[in-house]
Scaffold this motif. Sequence first.
Motif, PDB file in Angstrom:
ATOM      1  N   GLU A  96      26.767  15.085   5.294  1.00 36.42           N
ATOM      2  CA  GLU A  96      25.928  16.963   6.375  1.00 36.42           C
ATOM      3  C   GLU A  96      27.449  17.011   6.868  1.00 36.42           C
ATOM      4  O   GLU A  96      27.602  17.915   6.809  1.00 36.42           O
ATOM      5  CB  GLU A  96      25.080  15.849   7.428  1.00 36.42           C
ATOM      6  N   TYR A  97      28.109  15.797   7.646  1.00 38.50           N
ATOM      7  CA  TYR A  97      29.451  15.845   8.117  1.00 38.50           C
ATOM      8  C   TYR A  97      30.924  16.327   7.107  1.00 38.50           C
ATOM      9  O   TYR A  97      31.609  16.934   7.486  1.00 38.50           O
ATOM     10  CB  TYR A  97      30.142  14.047   8.468  1.00 38.50           C
ATOM     11  N   LEU A  98      30.352  16.076   5.752  1.00 38.02           N
ATOM     12  CA  LEU A  98      31.575  16.720   5.316  1.00 38.02           C
ATOM     13  C   LEU A  98      31.232  18.005   5.073  1.00 38.02           C
ATOM     14  O   LEU A  98      32.417  18.469   4.856  1.00 38.02           O
ATOM     15  CB  LEU A  98      30.908  16.391   3.627  1.00 38.02           C
ATOM     16  N   VAL A  99      30.339  18.783   4.746  1.00 37.43           N
ATOM     17  CA  VAL A  99      30.509  19.921   4.598  1.00 37.43           C
ATOM     18  C   VAL A  99      31.861  20.565   5.337  1.00 37.43           C
ATOM     19  O   VAL A  99      31.935  21.840   4.705  1.00 37.43           O
ATOM     20  CB  VAL A  99      29.034  20.832   4.763  1.00 37.43           C
ATOM     21  N   LYS A 124      23.138  23.958   7.932  1.00 36.09           N
ATOM     22  CA  LYS A 124      23.020  24.354   8.821  1.00 36.09           C
ATOM     23  C   LYS A 124      24.726  25.042   8.712  1.00 36.09           C
ATOM     24  O   LYS A 124      25.242  25.886   9.809  1.00 36.09           O
ATOM     25  CB  LYS A 124      24.116  22.512   9.967  1.00 36.09           C
ATOM     26  N   TYR A 125      25.628  24.950   7.640  1.00 30.17           N
ATOM     27  CA  TYR A 125      26.843  25.971   7.633  1.00 30.17           C
ATOM     28  C   TYR A 125      26.825  27.195   8.156  1.00 30.17           C
ATOM     29  O   TYR A 125      27.014  27.562   8.183  1.00 30.17           O
ATOM     30  CB  TYR A 125      27.864  25.199   6.998  1.00 30.17           C
ATOM     31  N   TYR A 126      25.249  27.533   7.009  1.00 31.99           N
ATOM     32  CA  TYR A 126      24.737  28.961   7.007  1.00 31.99           C
ATOM     33  C   TYR A 126      24.445  29.042   8.272  1.00 31.99           C
ATOM     34  O   TYR A 126      23.559  30.462   8.506  1.00 31.99           O
ATOM     35  CB  TYR A 126      24.292  29.059   5.643  1.00 31.99           C
ATOM     36  N   ASP A 127      23.560  28.397   9.178  1.00 30.96           N
ATOM     37  CA  ASP A 127      22.648  28.840  10.413  1.00 30.96           C
ATOM     38  C   ASP A 127      21.694  29.097   9.778  1.00 30.96           C
ATOM     39  O   ASP A 127      20.751  30.052  10.432  1.00 30.96           O
ATOM     40  CB  ASP A 127      23.855  29.934  10.978  1.00 30.96           C
ATOM     41  N   GLU A 128      21.502  28.109   8.780  1.00 28.09           N
ATOM     42  CA  GLU A 128      19.488  28.009   8.280  1.00 28.09           C
ATOM     43  C   GLU A 128      18.865  27.043   8.700  1.00 28.09           C
ATOM     44  O   GLU A 128      17.442  26.632   7.416  1.00 28.09           O
ATOM     45  CB  GLU A 128      20.139  28.558   6.947  1.00 28.09           C
ATOM     46  N   ALA A 129      19.050  26.455   9.170  1.00 24.84           N
ATOM     47  CA  ALA A 129      18.441  24.726   9.354  1.00 24.84           C
ATOM     48  C   ALA A 129      17.719  24.901   9.509  1.00 24.84           C
ATOM     49  O   ALA A 129      17.181  23.769   9.038  1.00 24.84           O
ATOM     50  CB  ALA A 129      19.788  23.828   9.680  1.00 24.84           C
ATOM     51  N   ASP A 130      16.870  25.531  10.763  1.00 26.35           N
ATOM     52  CA  ASP A 130      15.691  25.455  10.592  1.00 26.35           C
ATOM     53  C   ASP A 130      14.602  26.611   9.580  1.00 26.35           C
ATOM     54  O   ASP A 130      13.645  26.297   9.957  1.00 26.35           O
ATOM     55  CB  ASP A 130      15.673  26.421  12.034  1.00 26.35           C
ATOM     56  N   GLN A 131      15.256  27.102   8.751  1.00 25.24           N
ATOM     57  CA  GLN A 131      14.751  27.596   7.771  1.00 25.24           C
ATOM     58  C   GLN A 131      14.580  27.173   6.867  1.00 25.24           C
ATOM     59  O   GLN A 131      13.453  27.537   5.939  1.00 25.24           O
ATOM     60  CB  GLN A 131      15.733  28.792   7.289  1.00 25.24           C
ATOM     61  N   ILE A 132      15.165  25.693   6.354  1.00 25.65           N
ATOM     62  CA  ILE A 132      15.558  25.024   4.855  1.00 25.65           C
ATOM     63  C   ILE A 132      14.934  23.656   4.654  1.00 25.65           C
ATOM     64  O   ILE A 132      15.152  22.723   5.733  1.00 25.65           O
ATOM     65  CB  ILE A 132      17.217  25.274   4.616  1.00 25.65           C
TER      66      ILE A 132
END
Length: 180
Positions: A71-74, A151-159
């Motif tokens: 996660e940190y790498l992204v 998280k990067y694509y602001d979809e963490a709550d959807q994926i």
Amino acid sequence: MHGTIFTLLKRYVQTQYDHSTWLRLLEASGLTSGDFDHKSVYPDEQMYALVGNAAEMTGLSANELHENFGEYLVPDLMYMYQKLLQPEWTTLDMIEHTETTMHAQVRREHTENAPPVLNVTRISPHELVIDYVSKRRMGALAVGIVRGLAKYYDEADQIEVTPTTSEDGEEVRIRVRRKR
């Protein structure tokens, strides 16, 4: 393994813990230097030693550490490969194109390096399956990277990211689904 990953691991340990933790980790791993050249490739055994000792030091499992580090790498990976990205991509699109864009470039520019093979099958517009193949057995890192991409694509709550096989095998299947 590519030196950039080691450099980012160093920064991860220093930001999540502190510099002295990094120094203790190097010593426990039998490494005399913590300076890694981002253009060089280092033995995988050095990464295994670092992660194994970090697991002992933190009380987390190696898989948990790999996921957290993934996660940190992204953000850094996305910055490094920004010229290959399409602005309209979402998390699923990015995953679908990783093998033919980022990994293809790494293989061209660093023939001695071997990123994992990602065989991605798009099952529907909202779901795909990743078949991760690597002798390094770091599927948990891939799981963390997928979560970081969401998280990067602001979809963490959807994926939803679900490993459907053991994350420490040479072949790991990961299901990624966008909730509708």
